[in-house]
Design a protein around this motif. Structure first.
Motif, PDB file in Angstrom:
ATOM      1  N   THR A   7       0.814  -1.211   0.000  1.00 23.30           N
ATOM      2  CA  THR A   7       0.000   0.000   0.000  1.00 23.30           C
ATOM      3  C   THR A   7       0.855   1.271   0.000  1.00 23.30           C
ATOM      4  O   THR A   7       0.323   2.369  -0.192  1.00 23.30           O
ATOM      5  N   LEU A   8       2.154   1.143   0.169  1.00 27.33           N
ATOM      6  CA  LEU A   8       3.025   2.323   0.145  1.00 27.33           C
ATOM      7  C   LEU A   8       2.988   3.024  -1.212  1.00 27.33           C
ATOM      8  O   LEU A   8       2.898   4.249  -1.278  1.00 27.33           O
ATOM      9  N   ALA A   9       3.106   2.265  -2.285  1.00 25.85           N
ATOM     10  CA  ALA A   9       3.189   2.863  -3.624  1.00 25.85           C
ATOM     11  C   ALA A   9       1.953   3.707  -3.955  1.00 25.85           C
ATOM     12  O   ALA A   9       2.106   4.864  -4.363  1.00 25.85           O
ATOM     13  N   PRO A  10       0.737   3.189  -3.802  1.00 25.75           N
ATOM     14  CA  PRO A  10      -0.408   4.025  -4.154  1.00 25.75           C
ATOM     15  C   PRO A  10      -0.544   5.275  -3.283  1.00 25.75           C
ATOM     16  O   PRO A  10      -0.880   6.346  -3.781  1.00 25.75           O
ATOM     17  N   VAL A  11      -0.267   5.145  -1.992  1.00 23.82           N
ATOM     18  CA  VAL A  11      -0.395   6.300  -1.098  1.00 23.82           C
ATOM     19  C   VAL A  11       0.573   7.402  -1.510  1.00 23.82           C
ATOM     20  O   VAL A  11       0.187   8.569  -1.674  1.00 23.82           O
ATOM     21  N   PHE A  12       1.841   7.041  -1.686  1.00 26.50           N
ATOM     22  CA  PHE A  12       2.833   8.060  -1.999  1.00 26.50           C
ATOM     23  C   PHE A  12       2.743   8.530  -3.448  1.00 26.50           C
ATOM     24  O   PHE A  12       3.046   9.685  -3.748  1.00 26.50           O
ATOM     25  N   ALA A  13       2.277   7.673  -4.356  1.00 21.82           N
ATOM     26  CA  ALA A  13       2.053   8.123  -5.733  1.00 21.82           C
ATOM     27  C   ALA A  13       0.944   9.173  -5.750  1.00 21.82           C
ATOM     28  O   ALA A  13       1.087  10.229  -6.386  1.00 21.82           O
ATOM     29  N   ALA A  14      -0.138   8.911  -5.046  1.00 24.23           N
ATOM     30  CA  ALA A  14      -1.239   9.881  -4.983  1.00 24.23           C
ATOM     31  C   ALA A  14      -0.788  11.168  -4.300  1.00 24.23           C
ATOM     32  O   ALA A  14      -1.126  12.267  -4.740  1.00 24.23           O
ATOM     33  N   ALA A  15      -0.022  11.017  -3.236  1.00 23.57           N
ATOM     34  CA  ALA A  15       0.448  12.193  -2.506  1.00 23.57           C
ATOM     35  C   ALA A  15       1.310  13.091  -3.389  1.00 23.57           C
ATOM     36  O   ALA A  15       1.092  14.307  -3.458  1.00 23.57           O
ATOM     37  N   PHE A  16       2.271  12.496  -4.080  1.00 23.17           N
ATOM     38  CA  PHE A  16       3.181  13.295  -4.888  1.00 23.17           C
ATOM     39  C   PHE A  16       2.556  13.753  -6.205  1.00 23.17           C
ATOM     40  O   PHE A  16       2.951  14.767  -6.765  1.00 23.17           O
ATOM     41  N   ALA A  17       1.569  13.015  -6.705  1.00 25.95           N
ATOM     42  CA  ALA A  17       0.901  13.416  -7.946  1.00 25.95           C
ATOM     43  C   ALA A  17      -0.024  14.606  -7.712  1.00 25.95           C
ATOM     44  O   ALA A  17      -0.124  15.497  -8.548  1.00 25.95           O
ATOM     45  N   THR A  18      -0.695  14.617  -6.570  1.00 24.64           N
ATOM     46  CA  THR A  18      -1.712  15.641  -6.327  1.00 24.64           C
ATOM     47  C   THR A  18      -1.260  16.732  -5.363  1.00 24.64           C
ATOM     48  O   THR A  18      -1.856  17.809  -5.350  1.00 24.64           O
ATOM     49  N   ARG A  19      -0.267  16.415  -4.543  1.00 24.00           N
ATOM     50  CA  ARG A  19       0.160  17.339  -3.467  1.00 24.00           C
ATOM     51  C   ARG A  19      -1.011  17.699  -2.563  1.00 24.00           C
ATOM     52  O   ARG A  19      -1.056  18.762  -1.969  1.00 24.00           O
ATOM     53  N   SER A  20      -1.950  16.776  -2.475  1.00 23.99           N
ATOM     54  CA  SER A  20      -3.152  16.964  -1.658  1.00 23.99           C
ATOM     55  C   SER A  20      -3.195  15.883  -0.584  1.00 23.99           C
ATOM     56  O   SER A  20      -3.280  14.693  -0.894  1.00 23.99           O
ATOM     57  N   SER A  21      -3.162  16.313   0.667  1.00 23.74           N
ATOM     58  CA  SER A  21      -3.229  15.349   1.768  1.00 23.74           C
ATOM     59  C   SER A  21      -4.523  14.546   1.724  1.00 23.74           C
ATOM     60  O   SER A  21      -4.516  13.338   1.955  1.00 23.74           O
ATOM     61  N   TRP A  22      -5.643  15.213   1.435  1.00 29.25           N
ATOM     62  CA  TRP A  22      -6.937  14.523   1.429  1.00 29.25           C
ATOM     63  C   TRP A  22      -6.994  13.458   0.339  1.00 29.25           C
ATOM     64  O   TRP A  22      -7.457  12.345   0.574  1.00 29.25           O
ATOM     65  N   ASP A  23      -6.508  13.793  -0.859  1.00 29.19           N
ATOM     66  CA  ASP A  23      -6.493  12.813  -1.945  1.00 29.19           C
ATOM     67  C   ASP A  23      -5.614  11.613  -1.585  1.00 29.19           C
ATOM     68  O   ASP A  23      -5.982  10.464  -1.837  1.00 29.19           O
ATOM     69  N   ALA A  24      -4.455  11.883  -1.005  1.00 32.01           N
ATOM     70  CA  ALA A  24      -3.558  10.797  -0.591  1.00 32.01           C
ATOM     71  C   ALA A  24      -4.232   9.936   0.474  1.00 32.01           C
ATOM     72  O   ALA A  24      -4.123   8.702   0.453  1.00 32.01           O
ATOM     73  N   PHE A  25      -4.955  10.575   1.391  1.00 32.48           N
ATOM     74  CA  PHE A  25      -5.662   9.832   2.431  1.00 32.48           C
ATOM     75  C   PHE A  25      -6.712   8.905   1.823  1.00 32.48           C
ATOM     76  O   PHE A  25      -6.801   7.734   2.184  1.00 32.48           O
ATOM     77  N   LEU A  26      -7.503   9.428   0.880  1.00 31.61           N
ATOM     78  CA  LEU A  26      -8.550   8.609   0.259  1.00 31.61           C
ATOM     79  C   LEU A  26      -7.959   7.422  -0.500  1.00 31.61           C
ATOM     80  O   LEU A  26      -8.465   6.292  -0.394  1.00 31.61           O
ATOM     81  N   VAL A  27      -6.899   7.663  -1.253  1.00 33.31           N
ATOM     82  CA  VAL A  27      -6.256   6.568  -1.984  1.00 33.31           C
ATOM     83  C   VAL A  27      -5.664   5.563  -0.993  1.00 33.31           C
ATOM     84  O   VAL A  27      -5.801   4.346  -1.167  1.00 33.31           O
ATOM     85  N   GLY A  28      -5.026   6.042   0.052  1.00 32.50           N
ATOM     86  CA  GLY A  28      -4.452   5.152   1.061  1.00 32.50           C
ATOM     87  C   GLY A  28      -5.509   4.326   1.771  1.00 32.50           C
ATOM     88  O   GLY A  28      -5.319   3.135   2.040  1.00 32.50           O
ATOM     89  N   LEU A  29      -6.642   4.945   2.076  1.00 33.70           N
ATOM     90  CA  LEU A  29      -7.740   4.228   2.718  1.00 33.70           C
ATOM     91  C   LEU A  29      -8.269   3.124   1.810  1.00 33.70           C
ATOM     92  O   LEU A  29      -8.445   1.978   2.239  1.00 33.70           O
ATOM     93  N   ALA A  30      -8.478   3.464   0.534  1.00 33.75           N
ATOM     94  CA  ALA A  30      -8.958   2.463  -0.430  1.00 33.75           C
ATOM     95  C   ALA A  30      -7.941   1.341  -0.606  1.00 33.75           C
ATOM     96  O   ALA A  30      -8.304   0.153  -0.631  1.00 33.75           O
ATOM     97  N   ALA A  31      -6.667   1.701  -0.734  1.00 38.53           N
ATOM     98  CA  ALA A  31      -5.623   0.689  -0.917  1.00 38.53           C
ATOM     99  C   ALA A  31      -5.518  -0.207   0.311  1.00 38.53           C
ATOM    100  O   ALA A  31      -5.356  -1.430   0.190  1.00 38.53           O
ATOM    101  N   SER A  32      -5.605   0.371   1.497  1.00 44.23           N
ATOM    102  CA  SER A  32      -5.475  -0.398   2.737  1.00 44.23           C
ATOM    103  C   SER A  32      -6.627  -1.383   2.916  1.00 44.23           C
ATOM    104  O   SER A  32      -6.416  -2.557   3.230  1.00 44.23           O
ATOM    105  N   ILE A  33      -7.836  -0.891   2.719  1.00 43.37           N
ATOM    106  CA  ILE A  33      -9.001  -1.773   2.882  1.00 43.37           C
ATOM    107  C   ILE A  33      -9.022  -2.822   1.773  1.00 43.37           C
ATOM    108  O   ILE A  33      -9.273  -4.006   2.031  1.00 43.37           O
ATOM    109  N   GLY A  34      -8.723  -2.405   0.549  1.00 48.60           N
ATOM    110  CA  GLY A  34      -8.673  -3.357  -0.569  1.00 48.60           C
ATOM    111  C   GLY A  34      -7.621  -4.429  -0.356  1.00 48.60           C
ATOM    112  O   GLY A  34      -7.873  -5.619  -0.586  1.00 48.60           O
TER     113      GLY A  34
END
Length: 138
Positions: A7-34
């Motif tokens: 789950t590290l890759a999707p969280v940090f990819a979203a974080a660095f792609a969007t520079r948005s904490s909320w977007d990174a959180f949502l992607v991380g939540l989805a990746a973690s639960i998935g």
């Protein structure tokens, strides 16, 4: 290690792609639960307990799924901090602690020599972590 580190890759990819904490959180939540659901089912359906002697499949699957989700949530929660830079620094610190804990667990419960466990976990974790950052930054 599989689910939590993956789950590290999707969280940090979203974080660095969007520079948005909320977007990174949502992607991380989805990746973690998935990842938790996937790992839980994979473990539960892998054998009926007679092959490995590791106990009841659904209990193993539940534990594996919950722990995978918890591992992913660990480095996702810092992105509830609104300041992207601060959230990322905290998330990186959490990842370092997670990798150390996974190394210790492999050493203590799986009889892997500590340096070997640390090497395996840290190299794997850093590769996945860097992959997320590189893809997110491109």
């Amino acid at each position: 290690m599989d689910g939590s580190v993956s789950t590290l890759a999707p969280v940090f990819a979203a974080a660095f792609a969007t520079r948005s904490s909320w977007d990174a959180f949502l992607v991380g939540l989805a990746a973690s639960i998935g990842a938790g659901i996937s790992m839980g089912f994979a473990e539960a359906l892998s054998d009926d307990g007679s092959l490995t002697g590791r106990g009841r499949p659904w209990a193993r699957g539940a534990v594996c799924g919950l722990m995978t989700t918890a591992g992913g949530i660990g480095h996702t929660l810092p992105y509830l901090i609104q300041d992207f830079r601060v959230a990322t620094i905290v998330a990186v610190a959490v990842v370092a602690v997670e990798l150390a804990v996974i190394s210790y667990i492999r050493h203590h419960f799986m009889d892997t020599p500590l340096l070997q466990a640390a090497f395996q976990v840290v190299v794997g974790g850093v590769l996945v972590f860097v992959t997320g950052i590189v893809i997110g930054s491109s």
